[in-house]
Design a protein around this motif. Sequence first.
Motif, PDB file in Angstrom:
ATOM      1  N   ARG A   1       0.870  -1.061  -0.016  1.00  0.00           N
ATOM      2  CA  ARG A   1      -0.175   0.091   0.079  1.00  0.00           C
ATOM      3  C   ARG A   1       0.902   1.295  -0.147  1.00  0.00           C
ATOM      4  O   ARG A   1       0.184   2.322  -0.077  1.00  0.00           O
ATOM      5  CB  ARG A   1      -0.843   0.082   1.408  1.00  0.00           C
ATOM      6  N   SER A   2       2.186   1.357   0.114  1.00  0.00           N
ATOM      7  CA  SER A   2       2.961   2.383   0.052  1.00  0.00           C
ATOM      8  C   SER A   2       3.647   2.627  -1.415  1.00  0.00           C
ATOM      9  O   SER A   2       3.781   1.632  -2.233  1.00  0.00           O
ATOM     10  CB  SER A   2       4.160   2.039   0.971  1.00  0.00           C
ATOM     11  N   THR A   3       3.876   3.726  -1.704  1.00  0.00           N
ATOM     12  CA  THR A   3       4.591   4.376  -3.047  1.00  0.00           C
ATOM     13  C   THR A   3       5.814   3.752  -3.061  1.00  0.00           C
ATOM     14  O   THR A   3       6.685   3.332  -1.939  1.00  0.00           O
ATOM     15  CB  THR A   3       4.525   5.608  -3.092  1.00  0.00           C
ATOM     16  N   ALA A   4       6.729   3.624  -4.031  1.00  0.00           N
ATOM     17  CA  ALA A   4       7.872   3.755  -4.307  1.00  0.00           C
ATOM     18  C   ALA A   4       8.696   4.361  -3.417  1.00  0.00           C
ATOM     19  O   ALA A   4       9.647   3.845  -2.578  1.00  0.00           O
ATOM     20  CB  ALA A   4       8.488   3.629  -5.523  1.00  0.00           C
ATOM     21  N   LEU A   5       8.572   5.654  -3.374  1.00  0.00           N
ATOM     22  CA  LEU A   5       9.253   6.688  -2.419  1.00  0.00           C
ATOM     23  C   LEU A   5       9.106   6.211  -0.861  1.00  0.00           C
ATOM     24  O   LEU A   5      10.009   6.253  -0.147  1.00  0.00           O
ATOM     25  CB  LEU A   5       8.466   8.090  -2.783  1.00  0.00           C
ATOM     26  N   GLU A   6       7.851   5.744  -0.563  1.00  0.00           N
ATOM     27  CA  GLU A   6       7.626   5.357   0.964  1.00  0.00           C
ATOM     28  C   GLU A   6       8.424   4.124   1.029  1.00  0.00           C
ATOM     29  O   GLU A   6       8.953   4.083   2.330  1.00  0.00           O
ATOM     30  CB  GLU A   6       6.229   5.301   1.233  1.00  0.00           C
ATOM     31  N   ASN A   7       8.243   3.349   0.216  1.00  0.00           N
ATOM     32  CA  ASN A   7       9.218   2.022   0.571  1.00  0.00           C
ATOM     33  C   ASN A   7      10.510   2.038   0.598  1.00  0.00           C
ATOM     34  O   ASN A   7      11.119   1.628   1.542  1.00  0.00           O
ATOM     35  CB  ASN A   7       8.864   0.964  -0.704  1.00  0.00           C
ATOM     36  N   VAL A   8      11.131   3.240  -0.103  1.00  0.00           N
ATOM     37  CA  VAL A   8      12.606   3.397  -0.076  1.00  0.00           C
ATOM     38  C   VAL A   8      12.965   4.242   1.148  1.00  0.00           C
ATOM     39  O   VAL A   8      13.960   3.910   1.726  1.00  0.00           O
ATOM     40  CB  VAL A   8      13.119   4.079  -1.453  1.00  0.00           C
ATOM     41  N   SER A   9      12.105   5.026   1.574  1.00  0.00           N
ATOM     42  CA  SER A   9      12.751   5.985   2.670  1.00  0.00           C
ATOM     43  C   SER A   9      12.145   5.047   4.123  1.00  0.00           C
ATOM     44  O   SER A   9      12.632   5.463   5.053  1.00  0.00           O
ATOM     45  CB  SER A   9      11.940   7.162   2.727  1.00  0.00           C
ATOM     46  N   LEU A  10      11.679   4.031   3.957  1.00  0.00           N
ATOM     47  CA  LEU A  10      11.454   3.261   5.292  1.00  0.00           C
ATOM     48  C   LEU A  10      12.284   2.917   6.071  1.00  0.00           C
ATOM     49  O   LEU A  10      12.544   3.250   7.260  1.00  0.00           O
ATOM     50  CB  LEU A  10      10.570   1.974   4.824  1.00  0.00           C
ATOM     51  N   PRO A  11      13.848   2.512   5.565  1.00  0.00           N
ATOM     52  CA  PRO A  11      14.995   2.399   6.734  1.00  0.00           C
ATOM     53  C   PRO A  11      15.236   3.582   7.098  1.00  0.00           C
ATOM     54  O   PRO A  11      15.795   3.337   8.411  1.00  0.00           O
ATOM     55  CB  PRO A  11      15.776   1.859   5.595  1.00  0.00           C
ATOM     56  N   MET A  12      15.001   4.757   6.708  1.00  0.00           N
ATOM     57  CA  MET A  12      15.514   5.958   7.153  1.00  0.00           C
ATOM     58  C   MET A  12      14.704   6.413   8.488  1.00  0.00           C
ATOM     59  O   MET A  12      14.817   6.992   9.269  1.00  0.00           O
ATOM     60  CB  MET A  12      15.495   7.135   6.149  1.00  0.00           C
ATOM     61  N   VAL A  13      13.272   5.840   8.495  1.00  0.00           N
ATOM     62  CA  VAL A  13      12.387   6.127   9.595  1.00  0.00           C
ATOM     63  C   VAL A  13      13.043   5.475  10.791  1.00  0.00           C
ATOM     64  O   VAL A  13      13.218   6.164  11.857  1.00  0.00           O
ATOM     65  CB  VAL A  13      11.008   5.530   9.149  1.00  0.00           C
TER      66      VAL A  13
END
Length: 199
Positions: free
Chosen positions: A100-112
């Motif tokens: 349900r997450s965009t490419a941008l959200e998937n990629v930024s997840l480790p930085m969360v």
Amino acid sequence: METLISLKKITRDFPLGGQTVKVLKGIDLKIEKNEYVALMGPSGSGKSTLMNLLGCLDTPTSGEYWLNGKDVSKMSDNHLAEVRNTEIGFVFQTFNLLPRSTALENVSLPMVYAGKSNSERVSRATSVLEQVGLSDRMDHRPNQLSGGQRQRVAVARALVTKPSIILADESTGNVDSNTYVELVNLFKEFHALGNTVIV
């Protein structure tokens, strides 16, 4: 050359029924910074078990594992999670993207998990998606992307925290021949930029 990974007499046993299966039997391995290493062997020879140990997803039964000067073989689960998030970029065979997450959200997840601010996350994730040729697909969800594009999102996510090592466990197993060539070239590019790649 600077040693990035040093394994000394690593063993990994698994209980099975009333028996113990010895999968890794005294592995010694040294990997220098900026090496490109391929682990090869027949099915069942322990490649994935070794990759799981290298990626700090598992701990050895005995032996020492030094990663970037730290003895990770005896670390607690919390410390291992920290090491995984800062030192290691994973590219999995099944992509492991959030549907349900965009490419941008998937990629930024480790930085969360690394505690970065939203603006830092967006800036870095955008930059890495551009690097893998997906600047026009950032707002797409995984089901709106081809297999090759999903794999590139997975590669971008692995690179977003600027890890010491990129671990790709059979990451080319689920893709067609064109995507396979693309991925191999991507790994070569990242290796040329100074990353250590283990496939």
